[in-house]
Design a protein around this motif. Structure first.
Motif, mmCIF file in Angstrom:
data_model
loop_
_atom_site.group_PDB
_atom_site.id
_atom_site.type_symbol
_atom_site.label_atom_id
_atom_site.label_comp_id
_atom_site.label_asym_id
_atom_site.label_seq_id
_atom_site.Cartn_x
_atom_site.Cartn_y
_atom_site.Cartn_z
ATOM 1 N N UNK A 127 40.797 41.283 56.846
ATOM 2 C CA UNK A 127 40.397 41.850 57.816
ATOM 3 C C UNK A 127 41.496 42.687 58.496
ATOM 4 N N UNK A 128 42.504 42.638 58.391
ATOM 5 C CA UNK A 128 43.856 43.343 59.119
ATOM 6 C C UNK A 128 44.598 44.214 58.219
ATOM 7 N N UNK A 129 44.789 45.662 58.525
ATOM 8 C CA UNK A 129 45.233 46.237 57.508
ATOM 9 C C UNK A 129 46.583 45.729 56.907
ATOM 10 N N UNK A 130 47.591 45.919 55.750
ATOM 11 C CA UNK A 130 47.769 45.513 54.873
ATOM 12 C C UNK A 130 49.236 46.414 55.717
ATOM 13 N N UNK A 131 50.398 45.639 56.094
ATOM 14 C CA UNK A 131 51.740 45.286 56.827
ATOM 15 C C UNK A 131 52.994 46.866 55.858
ATOM 16 N N UNK A 132 53.917 46.887 55.861
ATOM 17 C CA UNK A 132 54.803 48.012 55.231
ATOM 18 C C UNK A 132 55.263 46.943 54.124
ATOM 19 N N UNK A 133 56.013 45.929 55.150
ATOM 20 C CA UNK A 133 56.855 45.805 54.182
ATOM 21 C C UNK A 133 55.741 44.389 52.538
ATOM 22 N N UNK A 134 54.855 44.088 53.184
ATOM 23 C CA UNK A 134 53.968 44.138 52.403
ATOM 24 C C UNK A 134 53.666 44.927 50.875
ATOM 25 N N UNK A 135 53.649 46.317 51.350
ATOM 26 C CA UNK A 135 52.927 47.758 50.356
ATOM 27 C C UNK A 135 54.389 47.656 49.890
ATOM 28 N N UNK A 136 55.385 47.495 49.700
ATOM 29 C CA UNK A 136 56.377 47.880 49.450
ATOM 30 C C UNK A 136 56.037 46.903 47.747
ATOM 31 N N UNK A 137 56.319 45.897 48.230
ATOM 32 C CA UNK A 137 56.554 44.253 46.708
ATOM 33 C C UNK A 137 55.474 45.173 46.086
ATOM 34 N N UNK A 138 54.014 45.047 46.621
ATOM 35 C CA UNK A 138 53.259 45.691 45.514
ATOM 36 C C UNK A 138 51.816 46.601 45.161
ATOM 37 N N UNK A 139 52.820 47.206 46.424
ATOM 38 C CA UNK A 139 52.260 49.247 46.035
ATOM 39 C C UNK A 139 50.269 49.314 46.627
ATOM 40 N N UNK A 140 50.314 47.880 47.140
ATOM 41 C CA UNK A 140 48.342 48.090 47.844
ATOM 42 C C UNK A 140 48.752 48.376 48.635
ATOM 43 N N UNK A 141 48.380 49.747 49.395
ATOM 44 C CA UNK A 141 47.853 49.767 50.436
ATOM 45 C C UNK A 141 46.709 49.447 50.938
ATOM 46 N N UNK A 142 46.274 49.667 52.470
ATOM 47 C CA UNK A 142 44.879 49.108 53.395
ATOM 48 C C UNK A 142 44.004 49.938 52.760
ATOM 49 N N UNK A 143 44.561 51.428 52.170
ATOM 50 C CA UNK A 143 43.171 52.443 51.415
ATOM 51 C C UNK A 143 43.130 51.776 49.995
ATOM 52 N N UNK A 144 44.203 51.116 49.126
ATOM 53 C CA UNK A 144 43.586 50.910 47.870
ATOM 54 C C UNK A 144 42.576 49.605 48.424
ATOM 55 N N UNK A 145 42.547 48.541 49.247
ATOM 56 C CA UNK A 145 41.403 47.432 49.459
ATOM 57 C C UNK A 145 40.802 47.591 50.718
ATOM 58 N N UNK A 146 40.816 48.821 51.349
ATOM 59 C CA UNK A 146 39.811 49.400 52.116
ATOM 60 C C UNK A 146 38.031 48.733 51.420
ATOM 61 N N UNK A 147 38.176 49.571 50.151
ATOM 62 C CA UNK A 147 36.860 49.191 48.975
ATOM 63 C C UNK A 147 36.710 47.662 48.702
ATOM 64 N N UNK A 148 37.267 46.911 48.769
ATOM 65 C CA UNK A 148 37.959 45.990 47.622
ATOM 66 C C UNK A 148 36.220 44.536 48.511
ATOM 67 N N UNK A 149 36.235 43.672 47.703
ATOM 68 C CA UNK A 149 35.027 42.937 47.785
ATOM 69 C C UNK A 149 35.338 41.608 48.836
ATOM 70 N N UNK A 150 34.509 41.143 49.892
ATOM 71 C CA UNK A 150 34.507 40.338 51.058
ATOM 72 C C UNK A 150 35.483 39.814 50.516
ATOM 73 N N UNK A 151 36.112 38.123 51.442
ATOM 74 C CA UNK A 151 36.780 37.275 50.612
ATOM 75 C C UNK A 151 35.578 35.933 50.119
ATOM 76 N N UNK A 152 34.948 35.630 50.696
ATOM 77 C CA UNK A 152 33.869 34.964 49.884
ATOM 78 C C UNK A 152 33.254 35.198 48.560
ATOM 79 N N UNK A 153 32.958 36.702 48.281
ATOM 80 C CA UNK A 153 32.303 37.001 46.970
ATOM 81 C C UNK A 153 33.190 37.046 45.946
ATOM 82 N N UNK A 154 34.699 37.321 46.789
ATOM 83 C CA UNK A 154 35.530 37.048 44.865
ATOM 84 C C UNK A 154 35.943 35.926 44.926
ATOM 85 N N UNK A 155 35.727 34.787 45.730
ATOM 86 C CA UNK A 155 36.022 33.682 45.595
ATOM 87 C C UNK A 155 35.032 33.049 44.945
#
Length: 219
Positions: free
Chosen positions: A83-111
């Protein structure tokens, strides 16, 4: 389904009936069935941070284990739209940016996909408590409960393995054992994949689990 007798069997049946009563969606009743013998699912999540109450899941990786085989052909790899943007500190760890996950599944569908992949199999992971807590927070509206499957912690298995190797005078509650993932993998002679990738971390946890089971069986 085979009837299980004895005190443990009755307790298991009572627990299952109680959980079935709590289950908000009967379509997921399969998670409460007896698990297939000698099968597990190794699991890992990437998140926007380490706050279980406010951060979000952005990637899920899982792989099935049958006996001593890791079925990499039977894997799950999902990106989840937060629902929120991915913080820069988090991106440095797993390299997933907000643009990378913008087309991801809604959490309900993923679960839903994750639950169908796991079924009733026990879960395996490295510091799995955090991943399960993150998943459980999102699962309560869907299931009316958290993940009911048993959770097996690889770092605890490794600790017990190393503890048994210590001389008696060092076997005490505060024994100094390095539980870092890289140390664990290197000490067990296992190949390391690029870390902080959900599927890679799940596969590495599966490798460690299988190796530690073999070592325990040999001991």
């Amino acid at each position: 389904m085979k009837t299980v007798t004895g005190p443990r069997g009755w307790l298991a049946q009572l627990r299952r009936q109680w959980l079935l009563h709590r289950l908000t969606d009967p379509a997921y009743a399969f998670v409460l069935e007896p698990p297939p013998p000698d099968e597990w699912v190794a699991l890992d999540c990437e998140t926007t941070g380490l706050n279980v109450r406010s951060d979000e899941i952005i990637a899920i990786g899982a792989v099935r284990i049958v006996g001593n085989r890791i079925l990499t052909s039977e894997r799950l790899e999902l990106l989840v739209r937060p629902d929120k943007s991915v913080p820069a500190d988090s991106v440095r760890i797993h390299r997933l940016r907000s643009t990378d996950v913008a087309q991801g599944l809604p959490i309900e569908e993923a679960l839903g996909q994750l639950l169908r992949f796991i079924g009733s199999r026990p879960l395996v992971g490295y510091y799995l408590e955090f991943d399960v807590a993150m998943l459980n927070r999102a699962l309560w509206p869907l299931l009316g409960m958290g993940l009911p499957q048993p959770a097996i912690e690889v770092s605890a298995m490794y600790y017990e393995h190393k503890f048994r190797q210590l001389p008696p005078y060092q076997q005490h509650a505060n024994a100094d054992i390095d539980l870092r993932f890289a140390t664990l993998m290197d000490d067990l002679g296992l190949p390391r994949r690029e870390a902080h990738d959900a599927l890679n971390d799940a596969v590495m946890a599966a490798l460690a689990f299988v190796k530690l089971r073999q070592l325990h069986g040999a001991g």
